[in-house]
Design an enzyme around this catalytic site. Sequence first.
Site, PDB file in Angstrom:
ATOM      1  N   CYS A  59     -34.347  -0.911  34.271  1.00  0.00           N
ATOM      2  CA  CYS A  59     -35.417  -0.430  35.149  1.00  0.00           C
ATOM      3  C   CYS A  59     -36.288   0.625  34.461  1.00  0.00           C
ATOM      4  CB  CYS A  59     -34.825   0.195  36.394  1.00  0.00           C
ATOM      5  SG  CYS A  59     -33.793  -0.943  37.315  1.00  0.00           S
ATOM      6  N   GLU A  82     -31.146 -15.185  21.340  1.00  0.00           N
ATOM      7  CA  GLU A  82     -31.748 -14.354  22.384  1.00  0.00           C
ATOM      8  C   GLU A  82     -33.226 -14.651  22.611  1.00  0.00           C
ATOM      9  OE1 GLU A  82     -31.818 -10.095  21.738  1.00  0.00           O
ATOM     10  OE2 GLU A  82     -32.008 -10.375  19.592  1.00  0.00           O
ATOM     11  N   GLY A 108     -30.207   2.696  37.321  1.00  0.00           N
ATOM     12  CA  GLY A 108     -28.776   2.974  37.217  1.00  0.00           C
ATOM     13  C   GLY A 108     -28.007   2.247  38.301  1.00  0.00           C
ATOM     14  N   HIS A 153     -11.403 -24.939  10.346  1.00  0.00           N
ATOM     15  CA  HIS A 153     -10.331 -24.648  11.299  1.00  0.00           C
ATOM     16  C   HIS A 153     -10.774 -24.911  12.730  1.00  0.00           C
ATOM     17  CE1 HIS A 153      -7.882 -23.140   8.049  1.00  0.00           C
ATOM     18  NE2 HIS A 153      -8.990 -22.569   7.587  1.00  0.00           N
TER      19      HIS A 153
HETATM   20  C1  F6R Z   1     -30.654  -7.557  20.199  1.00  0.00           C
HETATM   21  C2  F6R Z   1     -30.687  -6.200  20.694  1.00  0.00           C
HETATM   22  C3  F6R Z   1     -29.469  -5.668  21.343  1.00  0.00           C
HETATM   23  C4  F6R Z   1     -29.292  -4.172  21.025  1.00  0.00           C
HETATM   24  C5  F6R Z   1     -28.134  -3.589  21.853  1.00  0.00           C
HETATM   25  C6  F6R Z   1     -27.878  -2.144  21.519  1.00  0.00           C
HETATM   26  O1  F6R Z   1     -31.823  -7.891  19.520  1.00  0.00           O
HETATM   27  O2  F6R Z   1     -31.668  -5.518  20.602  1.00  0.00           O
HETATM   28  O3  F6R Z   1     -28.335  -6.394  21.008  1.00  0.00           O
HETATM   29  O4  F6R Z   1     -29.060  -4.024  19.662  1.00  0.00           O
HETATM   30  O5  F6R Z   1     -28.428  -3.720  23.213  1.00  0.00           O
HETATM   31  O6  F6R Z   1     -28.992  -1.361  21.812  1.00  0.00           O
HETATM   32  P1  F6R Z   1     -29.118   0.098  21.229  1.00  0.00           P
HETATM   33  O7  F6R Z   1     -29.238  -0.028  19.751  1.00  0.00           O
HETATM   34  O8  F6R Z   1     -30.343   0.665  21.866  1.00  0.00           O
HETATM   35  O9  F6R Z   1     -27.875   0.839  21.609  1.00  0.00           O
END
Ligand code: F6R
Length: 608
Positions: free
Chosen positions: A2, A488, A101, A504
């Site tokens: 959000c 993604e 949140g 495997h």
């Molecule tokens: C994938 C991607 C996510 C972030 C993950 C951690 O492209 O961006 O997998 O790497 O959500 O986010 P941070 O680095 O902000 O903790």
Amino acid sequence: MCGIIGYTGPLGAKKILLNGLACLEYRGYDSAGIALYMEDDSIQVIKKTGKVKALKEYCDQTVHKVSHCGIGHTRWATHGGVTDENAHPHRVGHVTLIHNGIIENYHELTEQFHLEGTLVSQTDSEVAAGVLNQLYQGDPLAAIRELLSFLNGSFSFCIMFDDQPGNIYAVRNVSPLVAATTNSGTLVASDLTALIPYTKDYFVVPEEKIVKLSPYKISVYDLDDNFTRISPEIMTINWDTDAAMKNGYPHFMLKEIHEQPEALKKTILPRISQGLPDFSDDGIPDRIFTDCSRIHIVACGTAMYAGMVARALMEPVLRIPVSVTIASEFRYENPLVDEHTLVIVISQSGETIDTLAALRLAKEYGSKTLSIVNVKGSTIARESDYVLYTHAGPEIAVASTKAYSVQLAALYLISCRMSLVRGKYSKEQSQAFLADMLEAIPAIETMLEQKDFIKTTSSHLMDQSDAFFIGRGLDYAFSLEGALKLKEISYIHAEAQAAGELKHGTIALIADDVPVIAIATQQHVLSKLISNIREVKARGAFVILLTKEMAAIDENLADIIIRIPNIDDRFTVFPIAVVLQLIAYYTSVAKDLDVDQPRNLAKSVTVE
Ligand code: F6R
């Protein structure tokens, strides 16, 4: 997740809120809304599922009167489906509120405050609004403080009260909020991208304090009996407005892929002194590198995959255990860390809730914590014992690209410094390491110049439902990120496999035309990987091979061969990452998908 924006001041609030929401779109959302405090003291709420653009068009048609104060929100659904009713702001009695949140005890609160039958949405946020409305007796600070005593969970709120014209109240626990006073009013937002069009000076809203925004000033109150005023620490944003714009690129992702050489220079060069890695300006003492007997890296997603590369790089040199754990697992598994463990936490946003919880747990266990963070002043940065900032600038596309490269650079610098101070590398070896690492930057530029050729891979991938990434050693670690990137943003199921593991089980899935992206940059396992490629080729796979220019490889081994410059094996991740990012990018574009905001994803994952 959000997005929150609030504005009060002399300018028109509608435009500022809608522009702010557009800046926050990258966080990921499925509905959007604003509430405006009108000049006749009424509050008008407009909210809709869908994009901010549609909300803006609707507001332009329906809101003609001027307002100078309001709050706006982009919602990423957690409690309750994607409906207009569940969109924010929520209005209950005297209270209009937006929330980021999760209120974990919202069921209990619904019963305790007899809210059943009175709520129009299924959200935990409306319950908070309902409780606050009952607590409100004309004193916003007292009511908000009492509300906080009832809530469990993480949250940031922006609140307007019917009888408090021109004032916005904000409060947070864990979930991020920043605020700023400018010449043209005051603003609060869930992140800096919404503030940079107006100011470079801001402060992070302190947790469990109440912030009151009036047209020309912001007051921050402690929750003590007297609501003592406190002065937050003012910080300066170190990027310019252009950094958060597309600047002629069709997508933020492509722009950010191209920004990698610059981001790497900014992250690496200030930390080299006399050819050696140097963290004195970061205030990171060598004793944290010499006093530990193991390293534990904790992160999520791409950041965790950067950790996997670091593990493969560090362990063979340092000869101490280096583990990598997904933060959401670490926090619930009674991890094997103690005061002799250096816990390295990696996060672009510095707000990822699981990573933050893991950091807090590691501190409870007595470990020294070092974070690698991109967003200055973020919660993870502030709560770690030491922080090594990466200098990628704002990353707007949901899919992480430049943040991954700079996280790797930071980890490589740490690895080099640690090897030096632990006597595993001589001074000369450390200098050679860094000199070789810098060669990765022109190698990235070379691959960017080849983007039209790399684009040709997309026509082979776009109609596939599955793809496999294989590699050995460091190449396997790179392939994990390659698979994540593809899935993604192109919605193709992609899986990374250590090439030796194929036989495997996974090889059962290889059939005619199934794409296999093979990464072969590690000389000592090259012949082994070539054998694995022959195995999948014999089963009909369409092989896209990523290897070095000098690699002696039969041109018929693969269907497409992409060659990177001949840099030292330890640093091939940098140009390889760019190739993997471009493959994913062009596949998503070929499928006409929303590259920058892929479905269901959020940029900063601030809920569990
Ligand atoms: C994938 C991607 C996510 C972030 C993950 C951690 O492209 O961006 O997998 O790497 O959500 O986010 P941070 O680095 O902000 O903790």
